[in-house]
Design a protein around this motif. Sequence first.
Motif, short mmCIF file in Angstrom:
data_model
loop_
_atom_site.label_atom_id
_atom_site.label_comp_id
_atom_site.label_asym_id
_atom_site.label_seq_id
_atom_site.Cartn_x
_atom_site.Cartn_y
_atom_site.Cartn_z
N LYS A 187 -13.19 1.87 4.01
CA LYS A 187 -12.50 3.15 4.06
C LYS A 187 -12.46 3.82 2.68
CE LYS A 187 -11.68 3.09 8.47
NZ LYS A 187 -12.28 4.09 9.38
N SER A 188 -11.75 4.93 2.62
CA SER A 188 -11.75 5.78 1.43
C SER A 188 -10.91 5.21 0.30
CB SER A 188 -11.22 7.17 1.80
OG SER A 188 -9.81 7.09 2.04
N ASP B 62 -9.30 7.18 10.08
CA ASP B 62 -9.95 7.82 8.92
C ASP B 62 -9.01 8.77 8.18
OD1 ASP B 62 -12.35 6.51 9.26
OD2 ASP B 62 -13.22 8.09 10.51
N LEU B 63 -8.03 9.31 8.89
CA LEU B 63 -7.09 10.25 8.27
C LEU B 63 -6.02 9.48 7.52
CD1 LEU B 63 -6.78 12.80 11.20
CD2 LEU B 63 -8.12 13.04 9.10
N ILE B 64 -5.91 9.69 6.22
CA ILE B 64 -5.02 8.91 5.39
C ILE B 64 -3.55 9.13 5.75
CG2 ILE B 64 -4.88 10.63 3.55
CD1 ILE B 64 -4.89 6.75 3.29
N GLU B 65 -3.21 10.33 6.26
CA GLU B 65 -1.80 10.56 6.62
C GLU B 65 -1.38 9.68 7.79
OE1 GLU B 65 -3.94 14.47 7.81
OE2 GLU B 65 -4.30 12.77 6.48
N VAL B 66 -2.35 9.22 8.58
CA VAL B 66 -2.05 8.30 9.68
C VAL B 66 -2.07 6.86 9.17
CG1 VAL B 66 -2.85 7.41 11.90
CG2 VAL B 66 -2.98 9.87 11.41
N VAL C 231 -10.33 -4.53 -6.66
CA VAL C 231 -10.90 -4.49 -8.00
C VAL C 231 -12.39 -4.15 -7.95
CG1 VAL C 231 -11.49 -5.92 -10.01
CG2 VAL C 231 -9.20 -6.06 -9.00
N LEU C 232 -13.08 -4.63 -6.93
CA LEU C 232 -14.51 -4.40 -6.81
C LEU C 232 -14.82 -2.96 -6.41
CD1 LEU C 232 -17.36 -5.68 -6.85
CD2 LEU C 232 -17.04 -6.21 -4.42
N ARG C 233 -14.04 -2.39 -5.47
CA ARG C 233 -14.37 -1.07 -4.91
C ARG C 233 -13.51 0.07 -5.45
NH1 ARG C 233 -14.02 0.87 0.32
NH2 ARG C 233 -15.45 2.44 -0.46
N GLY C 234 -12.36 -0.25 -6.00
CA GLY C 234 -11.41 0.78 -6.34
C GLY C 234 -11.82 1.66 -7.51
#
Length: 370
Positions: A122-123, A95-99, A145-148
Amino acid sequence: MSSKPASTSESLLDELQTTLAHGTVARRVETLRRVTDLFISGAVDFSDEQIALFDDVFQCLTDHIETAAKALLANRLAPIDTAPPLTVRALAFDDLIEVAAPVLSRSERLDDDTLIETARNKSQAHLMAISIRRVLSRAVTDVLVLRGNDEVIQSTVNNPGAEFSERGFNRLVNRAEGDDDLATCLGMRPTIPRHVYLKLIARASATARARLEAANPQQAGDIPTAVQEATRLARSAPSAITQETAIAHALVKSLYEDGRLDEHQVAAFAEAGKFDEANAAIAALANVSVSTAENMMVESRAEGVMILAKVSGMSWPTVQAIINLRDDLSGTDRSDLAACKATYERLRSSTAQQVLRFHRMQQTAAVSAA
């Protein structure tokens, strides 16, 4: 694990056993660093079995360690093509984007299924990391394209290694309405289908059209063409035709000249999702130019399709296949097929011929005014 000195492997194995049994977090981190060093130094030579062993070790060591250590591991493993796959997958799902970001953006170990699952769950930061990968398949960009959000969309469209499906292109056209930067980037994609390009330009602002004209002076003639198409005064724009479209048109021309082009062939093109072939075939059977048929095919409603089909004497199942093709490519709400069928059955051939003559007249007027 390889040809490393036995003492090195044995001492590390002893340390690993001790760490996993009752080591502190600091001890885990130090052992993780040493295991990572060992893996990187021999990654090219390790067998699949040895890599699987490293996979087990990494996953044991990364339990209950600080984020900074996980992020460092992700950065070190991301560029290695033979990195332990389960470890890389676990890092991607963090969940942590830095990882997650280092492996999502760079690791060749992540397959499309993993990228799609991450993009779906995810985020936006995870989606952004995926959007800058060296290569992006159509299946992955469909989800982006759908979720971004706007930033993810812009990054994906700017990625030269990204491929887009026709559905993805059409969704992007909808997203680009009112967004000059996105419209400009999208219009400069070399693989954008001709009919999608026309739709994009028709909806674009004067600013976006001017940018595209300046960026592609060799296609400057396509800009007014597409604008006219928006008001159903379009004319042909040969320079916008891609090689794939030209090949499709040549195939249909050959079938027509050989007497092998009929309704069944049109239905086959439509059911296979081949817009250029279906459009050119309908144009030939209705005795109109390809550009006229194209303009009628890309209208927001299905009446244009039904006019062409009625003039050509097509049955409802073929008309339905063509409408389904349009809906699949546009990515918008599905047409009401029951209502379309009722309209088609009421439509007279004489009425369809009159409407088609009107379209031809508009086409001629547009060419004369150009």
